[in-house]
Design an enzyme around this catalytic site. Structure first.
Site, PDB file in Angstrom:
ATOM      1  N   GLU A  23      50.779  78.425 129.546  1.00 35.17           N
ATOM      2  CA  GLU A  23      50.176  77.122 129.839  1.00 35.17           C
ATOM      3  C   GLU A  23      48.794  76.960 129.216  1.00 35.17           C
ATOM      4  O   GLU A  23      48.338  75.848 128.997  1.00 35.17           O
ATOM      5  CB  GLU A  23      50.090  76.919 131.358  1.00 35.17           C
ATOM      6  CG  GLU A  23      49.756  75.503 131.761  1.00 35.17           C
ATOM      7  CD  GLU A  23      50.057  75.232 133.224  1.00 35.17           C
ATOM      8  OE1 GLU A  23      49.238  74.563 133.873  1.00 35.17           O
ATOM      9  OE2 GLU A  23      51.101  75.688 133.725  1.00 35.17           O
ATOM     10  N   ASP A 132      52.516  78.182 134.458  1.00 34.48           N
ATOM     11  CA  ASP A 132      52.127  78.532 135.827  1.00 34.48           C
ATOM     12  C   ASP A 132      53.282  78.273 136.785  1.00 34.48           C
ATOM     13  O   ASP A 132      54.029  77.288 136.639  1.00 34.48           O
ATOM     14  CB  ASP A 132      50.915  77.706 136.262  1.00 34.48           C
ATOM     15  CG  ASP A 132      49.653  78.124 135.512  1.00 34.48           C
ATOM     16  OD1 ASP A 132      49.680  79.175 134.841  1.00 34.48           O
ATOM     17  OD2 ASP A 132      48.646  77.400 135.602  1.00 34.48           O
ATOM     18  N   ASP A 134      54.205  76.936 139.600  1.00 36.79           N
ATOM     19  CA  ASP A 134      54.170  75.938 140.657  1.00 36.79           C
ATOM     20  C   ASP A 134      54.897  74.705 140.119  1.00 36.79           C
ATOM     21  O   ASP A 134      55.427  74.721 139.004  1.00 36.79           O
ATOM     22  CB  ASP A 134      52.734  75.613 141.071  1.00 36.79           C
ATOM     23  CG  ASP A 134      51.843  75.236 139.888  1.00 36.79           C
ATOM     24  OD1 ASP A 134      52.384  74.883 138.815  1.00 36.79           O
ATOM     25  OD2 ASP A 134      50.614  75.293 140.021  1.00 36.79           O
ATOM     26  N   TYR A 375      46.822  84.515 140.599  1.00 33.71           N
ATOM     27  CA  TYR A 375      46.867  83.051 140.462  1.00 33.71           C
ATOM     28  C   TYR A 375      46.173  82.401 141.653  1.00 33.71           C
ATOM     29  O   TYR A 375      46.513  82.669 142.804  1.00 33.71           O
ATOM     30  CB  TYR A 375      48.321  82.594 140.371  1.00 33.71           C
ATOM     31  CG  TYR A 375      48.473  81.146 139.997  1.00 33.71           C
ATOM     32  CD1 TYR A 375      48.066  80.684 138.757  1.00 33.71           C
ATOM     33  CD2 TYR A 375      49.044  80.234 140.885  1.00 33.71           C
ATOM     34  CE1 TYR A 375      48.214  79.355 138.402  1.00 33.71           C
ATOM     35  CE2 TYR A 375      49.199  78.905 140.548  1.00 33.71           C
ATOM     36  CZ  TYR A 375      48.782  78.467 139.304  1.00 33.71           C
ATOM     37  OH  TYR A 375      48.931  77.153 138.962  1.00 33.71           O
TER      38      TYR A 375
END
Length: 755
Positions: A23, A132, A134, A375
């Site tokens: 990312e 990432d 999420d 994270y």
């Protein structure tokens, strides 16, 4: 044997080329370093100068691979309206909520990034997505996938799931590759579209209405400018609403007097002074008082009836001495903190180092990308059963400030952390992933003095939650005097345990700053049941109820979390926009938030117009719940969209009808009056069915009088009543404002004037 032949055959096959996409460039660099044995592999530049490509050999799923590792820079694509609806004057703003088509495409400034991906994808057989872990990362993963499949439709796609840039986490991610989750990506697409539709429609309405009716803060002092954009955000307005509501609670507070009896006793001070008049009480010189004294709390706490309070106090004074009714003691403990999640990190650091939640998140993100912490965007406050505590603790044993505590845990003082009740099923709690060297400390400190403090907080919190509870002995004494009961409590701390690393450090040093927790001890004098004593201080205290304080950033974060406004990844940014970008609130005093006149006026206007749902948190929380249902595959996207757009469109129509209420409220709060000459709230809203460049001139109709002089030609700008249906665009409102001499001052009144 057969297995040997298969292995030999696999070894003889040419390596598979794998495109890996992270990312952020820093994540691609760090993962490449970790997988290349700790040193950076060779690199080259592609079409995007910010997104380096790292290349090295590696084995994935028992296949020899050539890994090409590059990155994006956050979202690759953006959601926006088609060109026909981008102009603010192209349509009635209400059309944006449901009628205007939206498209998702590569953002103009991300063209080189997309070109870089496609160039690498043409040569690759596999694509591993390292975005990432999420929902937002899942959405970006599908943006990358879409761009790559445009040039390589049959590329094999896998998703890496990781929470830290450590060797263990990265290699585990490659050993447990999975398919990307399309439902989570769709949920983010839906939220982005709804935020665009609702935010754009109300922002355009607010701005075009208020710029023409009120001199807004930031308007050109000479009156030639239109003033700032009056933004509406589906998350930002409820965030502002919390701040305004607290101010209104303060404004509405009426202090109410109350009385309470104060009683203190220090056995080292001689008493026996004469009785004081009623209400004055007894107070002895406490300058030489010992540290061991008792402050007794009245069982009734406080009374709002002065006469009754004075009567009871007279009885207490008449008694002259208090009698001990009971004395007890018991061991008690103070639990270490739960494992660290995003909200708790923001709250504790904001209190300790006075840095905004948004700045805290940016620093935590930097530390994560450099491989120092896991994270930092997670709701989880419970470690998984297989978490490797030993490695994380051993890494910290060499720290020169709190290494002593890590060594104690490694030597047998370890206590398994408590489990909280939150789990986002994506990431573990935040924890340190490696020790920062003295040279690295100096580098980070030069960059930002607060960065090492954020790192140390994560380390100390992790060590604290792996520690034993603090232990103390709690004593309680109950006494009676004149028929009234009083109670005092004392605390003697026996074992600091987790407080050694989370507080100011052990008594023998080292001292740790700042302290994130404390447990103050206070030792009571020795009492026995039946003992009589004369209070050192006895008085009837008069006070009054106080209004609640303005919200702090910590208070606001907690309210947003409780009402599901934003996510752990966005809440701090929403606060920053309300306070910084939009100018709807300011920080005052001890890190407290107060609405500006414009911010309060907007919320007041929406409230008076009967649109509380647009600034209270309930509707946004309902939408977030639907987003979660879409992400879980439990609700179709079109149903979730209708659940949000239908009430938003109804609210927009009501705001159109009650626009004068909004204008009046903003004028009431914002000083300076109208913007230039009074304009009678005339706004340039096109009709719902469009109208843009190239429309034929409209018949003006009957003139109702001059409004102002035209800024373009100096002619008269007048208000006209038109016959219904005379607009070239079809059905429209019945009034027009236009200049007799030119076309530059021409706009329709919104439909809401047809009252």
């Amino acid at each position: 044997g057969l297995e040997g032949l298969i292995g030999a055959h696999a070894a003889a096959m040419p390596p598979i080329r794998v495109l890996n996409v992270a990312e952020k460039p820093s994540v691609a660099k760090e993962v490449s370093r970790v997988l290349n044995g700790g040193s950076l592999p060779p690199s080259r530049q592609g079409p995007s100068r910010y997104n380096t490509i790292w290349e090295f050999p590696y084995t994935v799923e028992n296949r020899q691979c050539t890994m090409a590792f590059t990155s994006v820079t956050g979202h690759l694509m953006e959601v926006d309206f088609e060109p026909a609806h981008k102009s603010w004057h192209a349509c009635n703003p209400g059309v944006l909520i449901e009628g205007a088509p939206v498209v998702k495409q590569v953002a103009r400034d991300k063209g080189p990034v997309a070109e870089n991906l496609q160039k690498e994808a043409r040569r690759a057989s596999w694509l591993i997505l390292w975005l990432d872990c999420d929902r937002e990362g899942e959405n970006i993963a599908f943006e990358v996938l879409d761009v790559c499949r445009q040039v390589k439709p049959n590329i094999r796609v896998r998703r890496a799931q990781f929470s830290a840039l450590s060797y263990n986490d990265v290699t585990r991610a490659l050993a447990t590759l999975r398919d990307p989750n399309e439902n989570e990506a769709k949920a983010v697409d839906m939220r982005q579209e709804l935020d665009l539709r609702i935010g754009s429609s109300f922002t355009r309405f607010n701005t075009m209405l208020l710029q023409n009716a009120v001199r807004l803060p930031g308007t050109d002092a000479r009156g030639t400018g239109k003033g700032p954009i009056v933004s509406y955000g589906p998350c930002q307005f409820p965030t502002l609403g919390f701040i305004v509501q607290r101010k209104w609670d303060i404004d509405a507070h009426v202090p109410e007097k109350f009385w309470k009896i104060i009683m203190k006793h220090d056995p080292t001070i001689l008493t026996g002074a004469p009785r004081n008049p009623r209400g004055a009480g007894v107070r002895h010189d406490a300058r030489n008082a010992s540290s061991s004294f008792a402050e007794f709390h009245w069982a009734r706490e406080r009374l709002f009836d002065r006469s009754f309070a004075e009567t009871l106090f007279d009885s207490v004074l008449e008694a002259r001495t208090a009698t001990v009714l009971s004395e007890s003691g018991r061991p008690t403990t103070r639990a270490p903190p739960l494992p660290l999640n995003t909200l708790e990190m923001q709250k504790r650091l904001n209190r300790a180092i006075r840095v905004s939640p948004d700045a805290i998140m940016k620093m935590a993100e930097e530390l994560y990308q450099a491989g120092f912490i896991s994270y930092p965007r997670t709701e989880t406050d419970a470690f998984p059963n297989d978490f490797d505590y030993r490695t994380a603790i051993d890494d910290l044993c060499g720290h020169n400030s709190f290494g002593f505590h890590a060594q104690a845990l490694a030597s047998g003082r370890f206590n398994r952390p408590r489990a909280g009740g939150n789990n986002d099923n994506a990431h573990p709690p935040i924890y340190p992933t490696k020790l920062m060297s003295l040279a690295e400390y100096e580098t980070w400190r030069r960059k930002n003095p607060n960065l090492p403090q954020v790192y140390e907080f994560v380390c100390r919190h992790f060590l604290a939650c792996c520690s034993l509870p603090a232990v103390a002995h709690k004593t309680a004494v109950e006494a009676e005097m004149g028929g009234e009961r009083f109670r005092a409590t004392g605390l003697m701390i026996k074992e600091m345990n987790y407080l050694d690393v989370y507080g100011k450090g052990p008594a023998g040093g080292p001292r740790l700053e700042p302290s994130y927790d404390s447990w103050a001890g206070n030792t009571l004098p020795t009492y026995v049941v039946g003992q009589r004593f004369e209070p050192t201080e006895l008085r009837l205290d008069e006070s009054a109820t106080a209004a609640p304080p303005l919200l702090s950033e910590v208070d606001l974060l907690q309210k947003m979390e409780n009402h599901q406004i934003g996510t752990d990844a966005t809440q701090a940014a929403h606060i920053e926009k309300v306070v910084g970008e939009r100018g709807y609130a300011v920080k005052v005093g001890d890190n407290r938030l107060r609405p500006t006149d414009l911010g309060e006026g907007l919320v007041a206007g929406y409230s008076r117009a009967g649109l509380d749902d647009m600034w209270l948190p309930h509707k946004r929380a309902e939408m977030e719940a639907d987003v979660s249902r879409v992400a879980a595959g439990a609700m179709p996207v079109d149903v979730a969209k209708r659940n949000a757009t239908a009430p938003a469109l109804a609210a927009f129509r009501e705001l159109e009808r009650r626009k004068h209420t909004l204008v009046a409220a903003v004028r009431e709060f914002v000083s300076g009056g109208a913007n230039g000459e009074e304009t009678n709230d005339l706004e340039a809203f096109p009709p719902e069915n469009g109208g843009g460049n190239g429309e034929p001139a409209e018949p003006r109709g009957e003139s109702l009088g001059k409004v102002r002089a035209c800024a373009a030609c100096g002619g008269d700008v007048a208000l006209y009543r038109r016959a219904a249906g005379t607009s070239a665009g079809g059905p429209s409102s019945s009034f027009l404002v236009a200049c007799a001499g030119c076309a530059s001052s021409r706009f329709r009144l919104p439909d809401a004037v047809l009252e």
